[in-house]
Design a protein around this motif. Structure first.
Motif, PDB file in Angstrom:
ATOM      1  N   LEU A  96      40.418  40.251  36.297  1.00  0.00           N
ATOM      2  CA  LEU A  96      39.145  40.463  34.646  1.00  0.00           C
ATOM      3  C   LEU A  96      38.921  41.735  34.563  1.00  0.00           C
ATOM      4  CD1 LEU A  96      37.711  37.678  37.828  1.00  0.00           C
ATOM      5  CD2 LEU A  96      39.080  37.613  35.515  1.00  0.00           C
ATOM      6  N   PRO A  97      37.924  41.349  33.495  1.00  0.00           N
ATOM      7  CA  PRO A  97      37.111  42.899  33.064  1.00  0.00           C
ATOM      8  C   PRO A  97      36.336  43.507  33.398  1.00  0.00           C
ATOM      9  CG  PRO A  97      37.833  41.175  31.619  1.00  0.00           C
ATOM     10  CD  PRO A  97      38.326  40.896  32.460  1.00  0.00           C
ATOM     11  N   ARG A  98      36.690  44.592  34.078  1.00  0.00           N
ATOM     12  CA  ARG A  98      35.146  45.252  34.991  1.00  0.00           C
ATOM     13  C   ARG A  98      33.895  45.658  34.310  1.00  0.00           C
ATOM     14  NH1 ARG A  98      39.513  50.259  36.122  1.00  0.00           N
ATOM     15  NH2 ARG A  98      41.261  49.335  37.142  1.00  0.00           N
ATOM     16  N   GLY A  99      33.155  45.588  34.787  1.00  0.00           N
ATOM     17  CA  GLY A  99      32.084  45.922  34.126  1.00  0.00           C
ATOM     18  C   GLY A  99      30.605  45.362  35.402  1.00  0.00           C
ATOM     19  N   ARG A 100      29.798  44.779  35.239  1.00  0.00           N
ATOM     20  CA  ARG A 100      28.492  45.013  35.586  1.00  0.00           C
ATOM     21  C   ARG A 100      28.659  43.096  36.211  1.00  0.00           C
ATOM     22  NH1 ARG A 100      23.337  46.065  32.289  1.00  0.00           N
ATOM     23  NH2 ARG A 100      24.717  44.986  31.053  1.00  0.00           N
ATOM     24  N   VAL A 118      37.421  48.702  41.794  1.00  0.00           N
ATOM     25  CA  VAL A 118      37.807  49.527  40.947  1.00  0.00           C
ATOM     26  C   VAL A 118      36.752  49.930  39.718  1.00  0.00           C
ATOM     27  CG1 VAL A 118      39.293  46.721  41.423  1.00  0.00           C
ATOM     28  CG2 VAL A 118      37.155  46.654  40.310  1.00  0.00           C
ATOM     29  N   GLY A 119      35.912  49.826  40.012  1.00  0.00           N
ATOM     30  CA  GLY A 119      35.051  50.727  39.201  1.00  0.00           C
ATOM     31  C   GLY A 119      34.145  49.659  38.600  1.00  0.00           C
ATOM     32  N   SER A 120      33.530  49.021  38.960  1.00  0.00           N
ATOM     33  CA  SER A 120      32.204  47.711  39.021  1.00  0.00           C
ATOM     34  C   SER A 120      31.569  48.480  38.913  1.00  0.00           C
ATOM     35  CB  SER A 120      32.680  45.962  38.916  1.00  0.00           C
ATOM     36  OG  SER A 120      34.003  45.357  38.020  1.00  0.00           O
ATOM     37  N   GLU A 128      21.665  40.774  34.189  1.00  0.00           N
ATOM     38  CA  GLU A 128      21.889  42.000  34.393  1.00  0.00           C
ATOM     39  C   GLU A 128      23.729  41.667  33.824  1.00  0.00           C
ATOM     40  OE1 GLU A 128      19.735  44.476  36.659  1.00  0.00           O
ATOM     41  OE2 GLU A 128      17.837  44.144  35.833  1.00  0.00           O
ATOM     42  N   ALA A 129      23.754  40.715  34.531  1.00  0.00           N
ATOM     43  CA  ALA A 129      25.472  41.116  34.468  1.00  0.00           C
ATOM     44  C   ALA A 129      26.710  40.119  33.530  1.00  0.00           C
ATOM     45  CB  ALA A 129      26.034  39.852  36.178  1.00  0.00           C
ATOM     46  N   ASP A 130      27.571  40.850  33.730  1.00  0.00           N
ATOM     47  CA  ASP A 130      28.784  40.510  32.514  1.00  0.00           C
ATOM     48  C   ASP A 130      29.735  39.645  33.169  1.00  0.00           C
ATOM     49  OD1 ASP A 130      28.302  42.965  30.434  1.00  0.00           O
ATOM     50  OD2 ASP A 130      29.210  43.769  32.546  1.00  0.00           O
ATOM     51  N   LEU A 131      29.708  39.280  34.608  1.00  0.00           N
ATOM     52  CA  LEU A 131      29.525  38.198  35.467  1.00  0.00           C
ATOM     53  C   LEU A 131      29.340  38.018  36.992  1.00  0.00           C
ATOM     54  CD1 LEU A 131      32.452  36.252  36.065  1.00  0.00           C
ATOM     55  CD2 LEU A 131      33.516  38.326  37.132  1.00  0.00           C
ATOM     56  N   CYS A 132      29.059  36.921  37.489  1.00  0.00           N
ATOM     57  CA  CYS A 132      28.055  36.799  38.506  1.00  0.00           C
ATOM     58  C   CYS A 132      29.141  35.865  39.265  1.00  0.00           C
ATOM     59  CB  CYS A 132      27.454  35.590  38.074  1.00  0.00           C
ATOM     60  SG  CYS A 132      25.923  35.633  36.935  1.00  0.00           S
ATOM     61  N   VAL A 133      29.164  36.008  40.601  1.00  0.00           N
ATOM     62  CA  VAL A 133      29.653  35.692  41.995  1.00  0.00           C
ATOM     63  C   VAL A 133      28.706  34.962  42.678  1.00  0.00           C
ATOM     64  CG1 VAL A 133      31.116  36.569  44.353  1.00  0.00           C
ATOM     65  CG2 VAL A 133      31.596  37.746  41.821  1.00  0.00           C
ATOM     66  N   VAL A 134      30.045  34.026  43.270  1.00  0.00           N
ATOM     67  CA  VAL A 134      29.009  33.043  43.846  1.00  0.00           C
ATOM     68  C   VAL A 134      29.264  32.709  45.345  1.00  0.00           C
ATOM     69  CG1 VAL A 134      27.653  30.453  43.671  1.00  0.00           C
ATOM     70  CG2 VAL A 134      27.599  32.617  41.289  1.00  0.00           C
ATOM     71  N   VAL A 135      28.777  32.516  46.569  1.00  0.00           N
ATOM     72  CA  VAL A 135      29.509  32.433  47.515  1.00  0.00           C
ATOM     73  C   VAL A 135      28.726  31.147  47.695  1.00  0.00           C
ATOM     74  CG1 VAL A 135      29.951  32.167  49.791  1.00  0.00           C
ATOM     75  CG2 VAL A 135      29.406  34.341  48.421  1.00  0.00           C
ATOM     76  N   ASN A 136      28.884  29.707  47.883  1.00  0.00           N
ATOM     77  CA  ASN A 136      28.495  28.722  47.992  1.00  0.00           C
ATOM     78  C   ASN A 136      29.363  27.520  48.157  1.00  0.00           C
ATOM     79  OD1 ASN A 136      25.940  27.271  46.672  1.00  0.00           O
ATOM     80  ND2 ASN A 136      27.385  26.303  45.055  1.00  0.00           N
ATOM     81  N   GLY A 157      30.372  33.690  32.708  1.00  0.00           N
ATOM     82  CA  GLY A 157      31.408  34.210  33.495  1.00  0.00           C
ATOM     83  C   GLY A 157      31.416  33.922  34.435  1.00  0.00           C
ATOM     84  N   ALA A 158      31.861  33.292  36.028  1.00  0.00           N
ATOM     85  CA  ALA A 158      31.368  33.151  37.379  1.00  0.00           C
ATOM     86  C   ALA A 158      32.536  33.043  37.998  1.00  0.00           C
ATOM     87  CB  ALA A 158      30.326  32.101  37.799  1.00  0.00           C
TER      88      ALA A 158
END
Length: 243
Positions: A96-100, A118-120, A128-136, A157-158
């Motif tokens: 996936l694209p790198r970012g916040r 990977v430098g994200s 404030e994020a380009d992608l959200c990671v959620v553990v649910n 994006g999640a």
């Protein structure tokens, strides 16, 4: 001494390192380091001839179809079997694209580690994020988000880690992942925790077809062992055991 404080603080397993660090501890050890069902699914014996041949791609396709039905996903092409959801956690940041990337705090330690490698940039605020990671539900504190809230994050994006969602099935957004209008939503599912068979290394990624194809190409022809295929094909249709 092979163990060290850092080697034991990340996540579950590493019992050999714990034994080395605490050689005088009473035995037997009771490993409470990770959330795995202590009553595992009774896997049928693996036929000896299965160990002597490569896993059949047709069995892999059947497993992905059975898993799709179990997860409520209407298109098996969006479901990719992987050798444990940990593999997906480490692989997706490279694709996936790198970012916040926003992450809950605290959460499963492999998520921030994989993105930082990977430098994200890892941030706390989803706004404030380009992608959200959620553990649910979240690991380790069990916090959960309503599916509506997760789907809203998915519009931006999640990646949603549903490793423990079998404990609260109503939280799952797997049926939506990668579907039209939800192309930026990715869901991870784990087999080993609920079915108590973590050593098999079996998990799934549910994503839009283009990303699913790329994952399959990256993983190659034989991503799973024959025993993992057999276990998944036996366990997922066994609703009586799961209930």
């Amino acid at each position: 001494m092979s163990g060290s404080p850092s080697s034991l603080s990340g996540h579950g397993g590493r019992l050999a390192a714990a034994r080395a660090r605490f050689p005088d501890a009473p035995a037997p050890w009771l490993d409470l380091s990770t959330g795995i069902n202590p009553r595992p699914y009774p896997v049928p014996p693996q036929a000896f001839e299965d160990w002597g041949r490569l896993p059949d791609p047709a069995d892999l396709a059947r497993l992905e179809a059975v898993a799709a039905q179990t997860f409520g996903v209407d298109d098996p092409a969006r479901v990719v079997a992987v050798p444990g959801s940990e593999t997906a956690i480490r692989l997706l940041p490279k694709i996936l694209p790198r970012g916040r990337v926003s992450l809950p705090v605290p959460t499963y330690s492999s998520h921030p580690l994989a993105w930082r490698r990977v430098g994200s940039e890892v941030v706390a605020d989803p706004d404030e994020a380009d992608l959200c990671v959620v553990v649910n539900p979240n690991n380790p504190d069990g916090r959960s988000l309503a599916p509506e809230a997760v789907l809203a994050l998915g519009q931006r994006g999640a990646v949603v880690d549903e490793a423990f969602v079998e404990c609260e099935p109503s939280l799952s957004v797997a049926p939506f992942a990668g579907a039209p209008d939800h192309e930026r939503l990715i869901v991870l599912r784990s087999f080993g925790k609920f079915y108590g068979l973590a050593g098999l290394r079996l998990g799934f990624v549910i994503a839009r077809p283009a990303l699913s194809r790329r994952l399959r190409e990256t993983l190659g022809e034989w991503p799973l062992s024959a025993p993992a295929l057999a276990a998944g094909l036996a366990a997922y249709p066994d609703g009586a055991w799961a209930n």
